[in-house]
Design a protein around this motif. Sequence first.
Motif, PDB file in Angstrom:
ATOM      1  N   GLN A  16      -9.922   2.037   9.509  1.00 22.95           N
ATOM      2  CA  GLN A  16     -10.622   1.954  10.792  1.00 22.95           C
ATOM      3  C   GLN A  16     -10.106   3.005  11.772  1.00 22.95           C
ATOM      4  OE1 GLN A  16     -12.135  -2.152  12.217  1.00 22.95           O
ATOM      5  NE2 GLN A  16     -10.119  -2.534  11.350  1.00 22.95           N
ATOM      6  N   ARG A  17      -8.831   3.328  11.694  1.00 24.82           N
ATOM      7  CA  ARG A  17      -8.248   4.324  12.588  1.00 24.82           C
ATOM      8  C   ARG A  17      -8.547   5.742  12.132  1.00 24.82           C
ATOM      9  NH1 ARG A  17      -3.301   1.144  11.945  1.00 24.82           N
ATOM     10  NH2 ARG A  17      -3.498  -0.507  13.456  1.00 24.82           N
ATOM     11  N   THR A  18      -8.490   5.959  10.814  1.00 26.75           N
ATOM     12  CA  THR A  18      -8.614   7.305  10.251  1.00 26.75           C
ATOM     13  C   THR A  18      -9.469   7.233   8.998  1.00 26.75           C
ATOM     14  OG1 THR A  18      -6.311   7.606  10.968  1.00 26.75           O
ATOM     15  CG2 THR A  18      -7.278   9.366   9.649  1.00 26.75           C
ATOM     16  N   ASN A  23      -6.784   9.267  -0.227  1.00 28.93           N
ATOM     17  CA  ASN A  23      -6.168   8.127  -0.908  1.00 28.93           C
ATOM     18  C   ASN A  23      -4.656   8.313  -1.018  1.00 28.93           C
ATOM     19  OD1 ASN A  23      -8.420   6.510  -1.287  1.00 28.93           O
ATOM     20  ND2 ASN A  23      -9.033   7.602  -3.121  1.00 28.93           N
ATOM     21  N   ALA A  24      -4.200   9.549  -1.187  1.00 28.00           N
ATOM     22  CA  ALA A  24      -2.758   9.800  -1.265  1.00 28.00           C
ATOM     23  C   ALA A  24      -2.089   9.471   0.067  1.00 28.00           C
ATOM     24  CB  ALA A  24      -2.500  11.255  -1.649  1.00 28.00           C
ATOM     25  N   GLU A  25      -2.684   9.932   1.182  1.00 28.05           N
ATOM     26  CA  GLU A  25      -2.118   9.638   2.509  1.00 28.05           C
ATOM     27  C   GLU A  25      -2.198   8.141   2.808  1.00 28.05           C
ATOM     28  OE1 GLU A  25      -3.145  13.601   5.101  1.00 28.05           O
ATOM     29  OE2 GLU A  25      -4.816  12.330   4.461  1.00 28.05           O
ATOM     30  N   LEU A  26      -3.285   7.527   2.433  1.00 34.98           N
ATOM     31  CA  LEU A  26      -3.438   6.093   2.646  1.00 34.98           C
ATOM     32  C   LEU A  26      -2.406   5.325   1.834  1.00 34.98           C
ATOM     33  CD1 LEU A  26      -4.987   3.773   3.951  1.00 34.98           C
ATOM     34  CD2 LEU A  26      -6.649   3.920   2.089  1.00 34.98           C
ATOM     35  N   GLY A  27      -2.223   5.745   0.596  1.00 36.61           N
ATOM     36  CA  GLY A  27      -1.209   5.103  -0.243  1.00 36.61           C
ATOM     37  C   GLY A  27       0.166   5.184   0.376  1.00 36.61           C
ATOM     38  N   ASP A  28       0.515   6.363   0.910  1.00 39.15           N
ATOM     39  CA  ASP A  28       1.810   6.514   1.588  1.00 39.15           C
ATOM     40  C   ASP A  28       1.913   5.573   2.785  1.00 39.15           C
ATOM     41  OD1 ASP A  28       2.624   8.464  -0.205  1.00 39.15           O
ATOM     42  OD2 ASP A  28       2.108  10.147   1.126  1.00 39.15           O
ATOM     43  N   SER A  35      -4.117   6.020  -6.696  1.00 39.88           N
ATOM     44  CA  SER A  35      -5.078   5.353  -7.593  1.00 39.88           C
ATOM     45  C   SER A  35      -5.202   3.863  -7.276  1.00 39.88           C
ATOM     46  CB  SER A  35      -4.702   5.575  -9.057  1.00 39.88           C
ATOM     47  OG  SER A  35      -3.411   5.056  -9.315  1.00 39.88           O
ATOM     48  N   ALA A  36      -4.087   3.217  -6.912  1.00 40.79           N
ATOM     49  CA  ALA A  36      -4.147   1.796  -6.531  1.00 40.79           C
ATOM     50  C   ALA A  36      -4.959   1.630  -5.245  1.00 40.79           C
ATOM     51  CB  ALA A  36      -2.745   1.231  -6.365  1.00 40.79           C
ATOM     52  N   ALA A  42     -12.470   0.508  -3.593  1.00 41.62           N
ATOM     53  CA  ALA A  42     -13.696   0.265  -4.373  1.00 41.62           C
ATOM     54  C   ALA A  42     -14.025  -1.225  -4.404  1.00 41.62           C
ATOM     55  CB  ALA A  42     -13.534   0.822  -5.786  1.00 41.62           C
ATOM     56  N   ARG A  43     -12.996  -2.079  -4.554  1.00 44.30           N
ATOM     57  CA  ARG A  43     -13.224  -3.530  -4.560  1.00 44.30           C
ATOM     58  C   ARG A  43     -13.705  -4.005  -3.193  1.00 44.30           C
ATOM     59  NH1 ARG A  43      -9.943  -7.286  -2.757  1.00 44.30           N
ATOM     60  NH2 ARG A  43      -8.040  -6.067  -3.024  1.00 44.30           N
TER      61      ARG A  43
END
Length: 153
Positions: A16-18, A23-28, A35-36, A42-43
């Motif tokens: 919502q913020r960004t 996905n790599a930055e979000l994962g961090d 990938s997770a 996706a879910r």
Amino acid sequence: MTPLDDIDRRILRELQRTGRISNAELGDAVGLSASACHRRIARLEAQGVIRGYAALLDRTHLSRRTTVFVEITLSGQAVEILDAFEAAVARIPDVLECHLMAGTADYLLKVVVEDAEAFAALHRRHLARLPGVAQMQSSFSLRRVRDTTELPV
């Protein structure tokens, strides 16, 4: 639907913020692999928790500085009257939101226009011609105190 866990909630808050975060930055940011994160997003999309993605535009750059809230009272509550009104109001691009209300008004519209003159023209061309309207009251916003699209999760 799978219940939301703490990681899902962190993902949703970050998106919502960004919304354009990788996905790599979000994962961090949430403590997962890219990938997770991708699988979880996706879910959440498949379950309808995430409805879509959009660019948030600055109204002032688009000459839409004036917000007007319009309370509408209809002449009746018959399904045909409600349906006709809702179909007509959905065709007015300046109406950002239309809410069926409980209270003194039947509907509340959020309208964005350039200025009072533009609202007067919109009123003449569209609002005054909406079907089933018995009464209309408009209130001009003086200043946006809080303006967010972020839902608490």
